[in-house]
Write an enzyme that holds these catalytic residues in place. Structure first.
Site: not given
Length: 747
Positions: A20, A23, A423, A630, A634
């Protein structure tokens, strides 16, 4: 905000015995107490811990010892893999035995509904219930004892105390009954509760294995052997022995064992495991090949460029594992509740017992049964599973469609996004120039000039030269090699084609050479205002250099980019474009993409180093901003955004800085990533609602006497199973833009 990856070492440790949220919180606290540990996150759904620590001697052994000292079983990677690969019926034997032993105890209860009295003798009930209580239920006593030693509580402690109280009450009533009487005993309650809890844990474990199918499927993509070209010809070797620089043969229908570059042959490659795109892509010599993808119809030879943990597939697996091991911010609330939940339940159970005894004047056995019902129904299993189960299912199905979610925080924040900043180059556009117009002077033949230009540029690697050659090939023109070619750095090139001398270069170079541009000057200005890069083509004649044509080059929007931006707008999200181009060129491209410059959706003339500051400015006023890019430049902006999304066809730097990586250069995946975030967070909230609702409604009903322990046990088991089942519904998710496509790997 996304932070750069830490350089501190980290390790994953499997943990057995957690039941649970209490734990997982206890193990987390134990690990954080180990000197040198910087961060520890325990995931109940994966039954594992991710620990980041300062380098030190025997650190792994010390961490495993801490797990054991906390009362749990540290597992090796082999044990974790065995658990994942287990049969769907693994672990059902104790449940089956419990059902067989408990069924005769429940029959009398069913008989009472039909006016039948099938009460078993007390000694038979004892013989049936005791093995269930102390043999099948031994795990609850063991785990509960460890919790007591640590001065904490967990689900096992509640079950152990509750069922033991029911069993002990039955023993007391049996042994103190007057001779010849048949007292009502509660052996069936204790036995059935233990069996139901075991059944619930079995169903829960079975559902957990389904949430890890994405990881197992990715691991299965790696072949065991490779066909290595060695000194003695082609031979099979284990993939683990392949080194960078080796040459590998891959036959039709086989998976590429490692990453490499194609040396010999041509083929079609199924990369659906990587990109989510089901259509095969052509590959020619020089192209990159990714380990795990499937070779098509051609026998090919590749040169190895990456092996082991450096391959793209290994990095994908690591990203998905990181996301599934991470703890979402919303989980912190659950951890805080779990820390005090069990002690509070014990107090409520004691108050229930005393209230029924002293205030209601009920018999002792009635008071005990109501107190036991409180203990049994209050299991916090569902609380601990609510968040990680949804995250595992969501990140797993997203990976199937090429959306790699690196951290749970990005997943939780993405559904709140108000602004998505893109971008321009390589993200919204193709990122490579194409010849958009060839404008000849009056009387010149356009086709003849294009053929001559393509011939002159055929040996150049310059992007504009390749665009000219591509335009000629697109029109199926044939052209030979030029003669006496000379490149002028930063200016252009000149050479002879079919005995005629041509020059192609920038307008500035033409002006320096004295070429009269006046016949097409107005057209050149018009093209530049539209955002095109303009070059000129001149011919060297007996009368000097004469202008023959203008050539305009421009980038093109990616296919589907306009529809993707419209989809974001339909979700109530403002799309924006960030570009380093002059405003005229940027706005011209923006309008082609369906953006609205008049509404502030275009940021032009932005220097690469200023993108992060611009993202920070957009975040002012409480806006949640996502950045899509990309390139290397960036990366700061991706890290500065609330959610960074990197195109997988971009650079490694961008992918590391972003919280989400899109494995295809498809802008439509941005909306899909936000959609799976929205649905995953919705599942988390639904799960937390039901987890809390079970306890908020169940504990008072049990305390007031409306629920007996058997019904409470069934409700408690049902809560965990319903949370896992609800999370698994995410596996049915499909990206909105891919709804009409064949699923990757299907067919």
């Amino acid at each position: 905000m996304n932070t750069p990856e830490t350089t501190s070492p980290s390790i994953d440790i499997g943990i057995g015995g957690m039941t649970c949220a209490s734990c997982s919180s206890r193990v987390e606290r134990a690990l954080k107490k180990v000197p040198g540990v910087q961060e520890a996150t325990v995931n109940l759904a994966t039954e594992s811990a991710r620990i980041t620590f300062a380098a030190g001697e025997q650190m792994e052994a010390r961490l495993r010892r801490a797990v054991r000292d906390a009362g749990y079983e540290p597992r090796t990677p082999a044990q974790m893999d065995a658990a994942d690969d287990a049969s769907p019926w693994a672990g059902f034997a104790p449940v089956a035995i419990g059902l067989v032993l408990s069924a005769p105890l429940v029959l009398p209860m069913l008989g009472d509904l039909f006016g039948q009295h099938w009460m078993l003798p007390a000694w038979v009930q004892f013989m049936l219930a005791t093995p269930v209580q102390f043999i099948l239920g031994a795990r609850f006593y063991k785990a509960g004892w460890h919790a007591l030693l640590a001065l904490t509580g967990n689900m096992d402690l509640l079950v152990a105390i509750g069922t033991t109280a029911g069993w002990a009450l039955s023993m007391w009533l049996w042994l103190t009954a007057a001779p010849g009487t048949s007292p009502h005993l509660y052996f069936e309650g204790s036995a059935v509760v233990v069996t139901l809890v075991l059944l619930g844990k079995f169903l829960e474990a079975r559902a957990k294995r389904q949430t890890t199918t994405a990881i197992r499927a990715l691991h299965a993509l790696r072949p065991d052997v490779a066909h290595l070209i060695g000194l003695d010809g082609e031979m099979e070797v284990p993939v683990a022995e392949v080194m960078v620089g080796d040459r590998i043969v891959v036959k039709p229908g086989e998976r590429f064992p490692v990453d490499g570059a194609l040396l010999e042959g041509q083929t079609q490659v199924d990369e659906s495991m990587l990109t989510g795109e089901p259509l095969p892509v052509p590959r020619e010599p020089g192209d990159k090949l990714t380990g795990g993808s499937i070779n098509g119809e051609g026998r090919v030879v590749l040169q190895v460029t990456a092996v082991g943990s450096e391959t793209v597939l290994s990095r994908i697996i690591r990203l998905v594992e990181d996301a599934q091991a991470a703890k979402a911010p919303i989980q912190r609330l659950v951890d805080q509740v779990a820390a005090v939940f069990v002690p509070v339940v014990l107090v409520v159970s004691l108050v229930t017992l005393l209230t029924w005894l002293w205030w209601a004047g009920a018999p002792f056995e009635t008071a005990v049964i109501h107190a036991v019902a409180v203990l049994v129904i209050a299991c916090p299993c569902a609380l601990g599973l609510a968040t990680p189960a949804a995250i595992m299912a969501g990140t797993g199905v997203a990976a199937k469609y090429g959306i790699l979610i690196k951290d749970a925080q990005a997943l939780e924040l993405a559904h709140k996004v108000d602004i998505v900043a893109f971008d321009k180059t390589g993200t919204l556009t193709l990122g490579r120039p194409i010849l958009t117009a060839l404008v000849p002077v009056e009387g010149a033949d356009e086709a003849e000039l294009l053929m001559a230009a393509a011939s002159l540029q055929s040996g150049s690697e310059h992007p504009l030269a390749r665009a000219v050659v591509a335009a000629a090939k697109a029109k199926e023109m044939t052209f030979g090699a030029p003669d006496n070619v000379r490149a002028v750095p930063g200016r252009g090139s000149e050479g002879e084609v079919d005995g005629r001398s041509f020059l192609i270069g920038s307008l500035r170079w033409m002006e320096e050479l004295g070429v009269a541009l006046r016949p097409l000057a107005a057209r050149a200005t018009e093209l530049q205002q539209q955002g095109a890069t303009v070059s000129a083509m001149a011919e060297r004649t007996t009368d000097g250099l004469v202008l023959r044509a203008l050539m305009a080059f421009g980038d093109e929007p990616k296919p589907g980019a306009q529809a993707a931006l419209a989809a974001l707008r339909a979700r109530g999200i403002k799309p924006m474009m960030i570009s380093g181009d002059n405003r005229g060129a940027a706005e011209a491209m923006a309008r082609r993409l369906g953006l609205r410059p008049e509404d502030g959706e275009v940021m032009a003339e932005v220097l690469p180093g200023d993108k992060a500051a611009l993202v920070a400015k957009l975040k002012q006023g409480g806006k949640t901003v996502a950045m899509v890019g990309d390139g290397v430049n960036d990366a700061p902006a991706l890290a500065a955004a609330d959610v960074g999304l990197a195109m997988g066809n971009g650079t490694d730097v961008a992918m590391h800085a972003a919280g989400i990586t899109l494995m295809r250069g498809d802008v439509g995946l941005v909306a899909a990533a936000l959609d799976i975030s929205d649905r995953t967070v919705a599942k988390i909230r639904q799960n937390l609602f039901w987890a809390f609702a079970y306890n908020v409604a169940g504990i008072p009903l049990a305390a007031l006497g409306y629920l007996n322990p058997v019904v409470a046990g069934a409700a408690m088991a049902l809560s965990s199973v319903s949370v896992m089942s609800n999370a698994l519904l995410l596996k049915r998710w499909r990206p909105p833009v891919c709804a009409d496509r064949q699923l990757p790997g299907a067919g």
